[in-house]
Design a protein around this motif. Structure first.
Motif, PDB file in Angstrom:
ATOM      1  N   UNK A  69      -0.018  -2.840  10.227  1.00  0.00           N
ATOM      2  CA  UNK A  69       0.257  -2.991   8.794  1.00  0.00           C
ATOM      3  C   UNK A  69       0.921  -1.707   8.288  1.00  0.00           C
ATOM      4  N   UNK A  70       1.464  -1.760   7.083  1.00  0.00           N
ATOM      5  CA  UNK A  70       2.110  -0.576   6.499  1.00  0.00           C
ATOM      6  C   UNK A  70       1.160   0.614   6.426  1.00  0.00           C
ATOM      7  N   UNK A  71      -0.072   0.343   6.028  1.00  0.00           N
ATOM      8  CA  UNK A  71      -1.066   1.415   5.903  1.00  0.00           C
ATOM      9  C   UNK A  71      -1.407   2.027   7.254  1.00  0.00           C
ATOM     10  N   UNK A  72      -1.474   1.184   8.281  1.00  0.00           N
ATOM     11  CA  UNK A  72      -1.764   1.685   9.632  1.00  0.00           C
ATOM     12  C   UNK A  72      -0.616   2.550  10.135  1.00  0.00           C
ATOM     13  N   UNK A  73       0.602   2.108   9.869  1.00  0.00           N
ATOM     14  CA  UNK A  73       1.773   2.901  10.283  1.00  0.00           C
ATOM     15  C   UNK A  73       1.742   4.269   9.613  1.00  0.00           C
ATOM     16  N   UNK A  74       1.358   4.255   8.344  1.00  0.00           N
ATOM     17  CA  UNK A  74       1.318   5.520   7.617  1.00  0.00           C
ATOM     18  C   UNK A  74       0.259   6.457   8.210  1.00  0.00           C
ATOM     19  N   UNK A  75      -0.879   5.885   8.572  1.00  0.00           N
ATOM     20  CA  UNK A  75      -1.942   6.702   9.184  1.00  0.00           C
ATOM     21  C   UNK A  75      -1.501   7.216  10.552  1.00  0.00           C
ATOM     22  N   UNK A  76      -0.774   6.384  11.287  1.00  0.00           N
ATOM     23  CA  UNK A  76      -0.253   6.795  12.585  1.00  0.00           C
ATOM     24  C   UNK A  76       0.708   7.984  12.414  1.00  0.00           C
TER      25      UNK A  76
END
Ligand SMILES: Nc1ncnc2c1ncn2[C@@H]1O[C@H](COP(=O)(O)OP(=O)(O)OP(=O)(O)O)[C@@H](O)[C@H]1O
Ligand SMILES: [Mg+2]
Length: 364
Positions: A135-142
């Motif tokens: 998800x967008x949020x996961x990509x950002x955390x990555x």
């Protein structure tokens, strides 16, 4: 980790001045939040510090070292950009380990770093996923974990928590700050979320139209804003316009065009001068209609959980907002006549802005 000093930074893009003689000192190991409305010059400032944008004028120092014309790679500052980008052909874990690989970090150390960063950004179970599976949020955390893994001295974060849901955002606020403190990083964290800035920052720098308009601890910025703009941008305020009619060491009184006199903090503004009094919404009280000088009608009530937000149309003044405890909710109804008031120490007097109050408060 270095102190960052920006002196007289100016950057123009054709007819837009993105940084306008900007001065800023970020102390060694400080967590600084750069807070300002859209288009204020936040990203431009980060890019100049990272070496990705050249300023037209001014200098950037890391401690005593002038880095203004130094290559980005030589600054040991990493920028997590607003439009974070991951390597699409690499997994979460490979993205995180990209920096450590280049530095030839020994395998056991690398493994340990990976485990702790995956845990920090809550992606342990997704270590083998590709960016397009996240998800967008996961990509950002990555992307955040990848930035931290490069072992920078300076961490530049452009809206790092923006794509996350409200709950995770609040958890990561604490963890990101404590991680930065543990490693001893100097951090500049860009946000336009005032709550995020108030909770996370050692100091907040408020930026507007390419200039730092105020810098201070969250308490200073919240309690002693330097202008109506800051009073409203950090913790929304109500505004009462009038003239100073009494003034002394214990406080002042301001009278509006309908002869209503309200108490305020002491002021240097001379008697008779036109002023605007700012009172935070959270410091504005609802009073009994009969005892109040400012009176109006409740036009809206919004349940916000522990409090209820109440908008009152004040006679001759327009909308004032207040918060009441949710347990008092049944005492008031839309259409009720109520009074508005505040404690003297909550009311800050500003000279009336030269360009008018509306322009002063604009956020675009
Ligand atoms: N490469 C560019 N070319 C032309 N104009 C630019 C460029 N980069 C920034 N600007 C302009 O400079 C101003 C400041 O932009 P900047 O991206 O620094 O704002 P910001 O505070 O990061 O805003 P936001 O909160 O929307 O991200 C804006 O008016 C923007 O349009
Ligand atoms: Mg930006």
């Amino acid at each position: 980790m270095p102190q960052i000093t920006l002196r007289g930074i100016t950057k123009r893009f054709s007819n837009v001045t993105a940084a306008d003689d900007l001065n800023l000192i970020v102390k060694d190991r400080e967590y600084l939040c750069l807070l300002g409305p859209t288009g204020a010059g936040k990203t431009t400032t980060l890019r100049i510090i990272a070496g990705l944008t050249m300023p037209d004028l001014g200098t950037v120092h890391f401690d005593d070292r002038d880095v203004t014309s130094l290559e980005p790679e030589k600054r040991n500052a990493v920028l997590l950009s607003q439009t974070y980008s991951l390597f699409p052909t690499m997994t979460v874990a490979e993205n995180i380990l990209f920096g450590p690989e280049i530095r030839n970090m020994p395998a056991p150390e690398k493994e340990q770093l990976l485990v702790s960063l995956l845990d920090l950004v809550r992606l342990t179970k997704r270590a083998d996923s590709y960016p397009w599976e996240l998800s967008g949020g996961m990509q950002q955390r990555n992307a955040l974990a990848r930035a931290i893994a490069t072992n920078p001295d300076v961490l530049l974060l452009d809206e790092p928590l923006r794509a996350l849901d409200a709950r995770l955002r609040i958890v990561l606020r604490k963890e990101l700050r404590s991680l930065a403190k543990t490693i001893g990083l100097t951090v500049i964290h860009v946000t336009h979320d005032q709550d995020e800035a108030l909770v996370m920052a050692d100091r907040i720098a408020v930026i507007r139209a390419g200039r730092i308009v105020q810098i201070g601890t969250p308490q200073e910025i919240f309690n002693n804003p330097i202008s109506p703009f800051v009073a409203n941008f950090v913790g929304q305020s109500n505004f009462f316009v009038g003239r100073v009619v009494t003034s002394g060491p214990n406080g002042s009184e301001v009278e509006d065009h309908l002869g209503r006199r309200m108490k305020a903090r002491p002021t240097e503004v001379p008697l008779g001068a036109k002023v605007v009094v700012a009172v935070k919404v959270g410091h504005t009280r609802l009073l009994k209609f009969n005892v109040a000088k400012l009176r109006g009608t409740i036009e809206r009530m919004l349940f916000e959980g522990r409090v209820v937000h109440v908008d009152v149309d004040v006679d001759g003044l327009g909308r004032f907002s207040a918060k009441i405890p949710a347990s008092h909710r049944d005492r008031y109804h839309v259409g009720d006549k109520v009074g508005i008031g505040w404690g003297r120490s909550r009311a800050i007097v500003f000279p009336y802005p030269a360009d008018g109050l509306e322009n002063e408060l604009r956020v675009d």
